[in-house]
Design a protein around this motif. Structure first.
Motif, mmCIF file in Angstrom:
data_model
loop_
_atom_site.group_PDB
_atom_site.id
_atom_site.type_symbol
_atom_site.label_atom_id
_atom_site.label_comp_id
_atom_site.label_asym_id
_atom_site.label_seq_id
_atom_site.Cartn_x
_atom_site.Cartn_y
_atom_site.Cartn_z
ATOM 1 N N PRO A 5 0.833 -1.205 0.000
ATOM 2 C CA PRO A 5 0.000 0.000 0.000
ATOM 3 C C PRO A 5 0.868 1.257 0.000
ATOM 4 O O PRO A 5 1.913 1.293 0.638
ATOM 5 C CB PRO A 5 -0.812 -0.115 1.295
ATOM 6 N N PHE A 48 -2.596 4.601 0.944
ATOM 7 C CA PHE A 48 -3.931 4.021 0.964
ATOM 8 C C PHE A 48 -3.870 2.493 0.930
ATOM 9 O O PHE A 48 -3.013 1.906 0.258
ATOM 10 C CB PHE A 48 -4.734 4.491 -0.259
ATOM 11 N N THR A 49 -4.809 1.848 1.609
ATOM 12 C CA THR A 49 -4.991 0.411 1.408
ATOM 13 C C THR A 49 -5.936 0.163 0.239
ATOM 14 O O THR A 49 -5.932 -0.917 -0.337
ATOM 15 C CB THR A 49 -5.562 -0.254 2.675
ATOM 16 N N ASP A 50 -6.772 1.156 -0.081
ATOM 17 C CA ASP A 50 -7.613 1.081 -1.279
ATOM 18 C C ASP A 50 -6.679 1.051 -2.491
ATOM 19 O O ASP A 50 -5.940 1.998 -2.763
ATOM 20 C CB ASP A 50 -8.537 2.294 -1.352
ATOM 21 N N PHE A 71 -6.981 3.887 -5.202
ATOM 22 C CA PHE A 71 -6.425 5.142 -4.709
ATOM 23 C C PHE A 71 -4.898 5.080 -4.690
ATOM 24 O O PHE A 71 -4.216 6.043 -5.050
ATOM 25 C CB PHE A 71 -6.957 5.443 -3.302
ATOM 26 N N ALA A 72 -4.353 3.947 -4.238
ATOM 27 C CA ALA A 72 -2.896 3.802 -4.167
ATOM 28 C C ALA A 72 -2.271 3.895 -5.553
ATOM 29 O O ALA A 72 -1.218 4.528 -5.735
ATOM 30 C CB ALA A 72 -2.529 2.479 -3.505
ATOM 31 N N GLU A 105 -9.819 10.875 2.803
ATOM 32 C CA GLU A 105 -10.475 9.753 3.474
ATOM 33 C C GLU A 105 -10.461 8.531 2.555
ATOM 34 O O GLU A 105 -10.830 8.618 1.379
ATOM 35 C CB GLU A 105 -11.916 10.122 3.830
ATOM 36 N N GLU A 106 -10.028 7.424 3.097
ATOM 37 C CA GLU A 106 -9.873 6.188 2.329
ATOM 38 C C GLU A 106 -11.139 5.848 1.534
ATOM 39 O O GLU A 106 -12.235 5.736 2.090
ATOM 40 C CB GLU A 106 -9.561 5.037 3.287
ATOM 41 N N GLY A 107 -10.988 5.705 0.214
ATOM 42 C CA GLY A 107 -12.094 5.265 -0.634
ATOM 43 C C GLY A 107 -13.167 6.301 -0.886
ATOM 44 O O GLY A 107 -14.152 6.004 -1.571
ATOM 45 N N TRP A 128 -11.249 12.780 -2.190
ATOM 46 C CA TRP A 128 -10.165 12.782 -3.185
ATOM 47 C C TRP A 128 -10.225 14.064 -4.022
ATOM 48 O O TRP A 128 -9.223 14.756 -4.188
ATOM 49 C CB TRP A 128 -10.296 11.553 -4.076
ATOM 50 N N THR A 169 -13.736 0.403 -5.088
ATOM 51 C CA THR A 169 -13.444 1.653 -5.799
ATOM 52 C C THR A 169 -13.018 1.402 -7.231
ATOM 53 O O THR A 169 -13.420 2.128 -8.148
ATOM 54 C CB THR A 169 -12.333 2.434 -5.071
#
Length: 459
Positions: free
Chosen positions: A50, A53-55, A58-59, A87-89, A94, A351
């Motif tokens: 990652p 982000f773990t998404d 997004f990463a 915020e993640e996802g 974004w 996502t």
């Protein structure tokens, strides 16, 4: 053909699973099958670590933005600080944070220019252009969202303001195409007007031509003139002219080459074409019919968009075992509710799946996921790749999550009858991702060395 209920459920389930896998980085757990390669392939990493982000989507997009730092069109600290606020996802988060950063850097550029600091202004404008482009990326779920054109416009304006302050000669051009024109940039290696080898660079499924500026600058360094452009489904052409993608890209490349050879500063015997991402299908499709192209780079190579989907369905056996391409496309064209419901359910939880389908519907002017996929399945080089005559480089990444095990790249390579090379990038030093995003130094060195050798460029 309308599949029975069992087959339909199998199809929707498998497609949902396929999207979930293709949305992020995956590992094969084993060495890819042996193929002729130029670059040695080390054992690929099991997965992508990652990046903030773990998404995974997004990463990847953060990595894409960071990669612009190679050419001075992003800065690492600015990118990481922006990402830390997202915020993640959350695609609204974004947009908000990248737009905020872009506005701040744009303002800094304006202040530098007002104070007479042209170099600082130029550098700030290039970075602002990148950040606005990143901000706009996930907005396509609502094609009527006014922020799409507004933010894209800020990106293009910032880019052009930077160009106006740059020493590299660049001309904003309009390429005649059917009943309109296609936007382009013509970068000259110098201001002499001397005929030079031309490199045409084009983007793919989700890019704008301003993102191709690093490719153009690498070409300029090596003595090429460079032409970038946007075609149907891309950049300005979809956002302003509302012209969607078309599979018969030869009808796009033909006019682009015709424009190129009309210029006195182009050596018409040395024109190369480089297609990036889905451009790895579009450029080969054009080159199969446009034989004035002297060299082709398919980066990464794409043979048949529906190939992986169809094979996965056939492997399941049962009602789908004998499913043909025509059967699947005909069914999708009926706009089946069960397909759309399954895809939209997957989009709500992933996502990458959401972005793929939202952007697909946007650039194809499709009203549903099924309509998008029915149109996208027309993107095939079956029976066409064999018509490419010029030397061709097919590239792939060892852990490219859009082409696991580089199946698409190998299929294109296998069907070429011209002089050809397959270049697979290891991830040992971070070059195994899609189109070598984040590893431009390795990517440009290897691909331009091949192109220079093919085009007879020295020095």
């Amino acid at each position: 053909m309308k599949p029975g209920k069992a087959a339909t459920l199998t199809i929707t389930l498998l497609i949902t699973l396929l999207f979930a896998v293709s949305a992020g980085c995956i590992g094969t757990g084993q060495q890819p099958p042996a193929s002729p390669v130029v670059t040695a392939v080390a054992a690929p990493a099991a997965d992508c670590p990652p990046l903030v982000f773990t998404d995974q989507e997004f990463a990847f997009e953060l990595r894409r933005t960071l990669s612009a730092a190679y050419s001075g069109e992003a800065d690492i600290g600015e990118c990481l600080a922006t990402a830390s606020r997202i915020e993640e996802g959350d695609v609204e988060s974004w947009y908000r944070e990248w737009n905020r950063t872009a506005d701040a850097i744009r303002t800094a550029g304006d202040e530098s220019l007002a104070a007479g600091h042209r170099v600082s202004a130029r550098e700030a404008y290039y970075r602002a252009a990148t950040y606005y482009r990143t901000a706009e990326f996930f907005l396509h779920g609502d094609p009527a969202d006014p922020r799409i054109v507004e933010t894209w416009g800020k990106s293009r304006d910032s880019f052009r303001d930077a160009l106006a302050l740059d020493a590299v000669p660049c001309e904003i051009v309009a390429i005649p195409y059917e009943h309109t024109t296609l936007p382009g940039y013509f970068y000259a290696a110098d201001g002499s007007g001397t005929p030079r080898p031309l490199l045409i660079v084009q983007t793919g499924f989700d890019g704008c031509q301003e993102e191709l500026h690093p490719y153009a600058m690498e070409g300029i360094k090596r003595g090429y003139n460079v032409l970038t452009f946007e075609g149907p489904g891309q950049g300005e052409v979809i956002r302003i002219q509302h012209i969607p993608f078309r599979p018969d890209w030869e009808n796009v490349i033909g006019p682009v080459v015709a424009y190129a050879v009309s210029r006195p500063d182009v050596d018409e015997d040395r024109i190369a074409l480089w297609g990036i991402s889905l451009g790895g299908y579009l450029a080969p499709r054009g080159a199969a019919y446009e034989h004035r192209i002297a060299a082709l780079v398919a980066d990464g190579g794409t043979y048949d968009v529906g190939l992986t989907l169809l094979r996965n369905l056939q492997k399941e056996g049962g009602a789908a075992a004998n499913l043909t391409r025509e059967d699947l496309q005909e069914w999708l064209q009926t706009d089946p509710a069960e397909f759309n419901d399954a895809i939209r359910e997957a989009m709500a939880h992933d996502t990458g799946t959401r972005w793929l389908n939202e952007n697909g519907m946007f650039v194809f002017n499709a009203g549903s996921p099924a309509q998008f996929w029915a149109k996208w399945m027309d993107f095939s080089l079956a029976g066409i790749a064999e018509e490419i005559r010029c030397p061709t480089l097919v590239s792939a990444g060892a852990i490219d999550h859009f082409d696991p095990d580089w199946v698409q790249a190998q299929a294109l390579y296998a069907h070429l009858t011209c002089e050809r090379e397959l270049m697979v990038f290891s991830d040992e030093y971070g070059a195994g991702s899609h189109c070598q995003i984040g590893a431009f130094a390795q990517s440009f060195a290897a691909k331009f060395d091949w192109l220079d050798d093919t085009m007879g460029i020295r020095g």
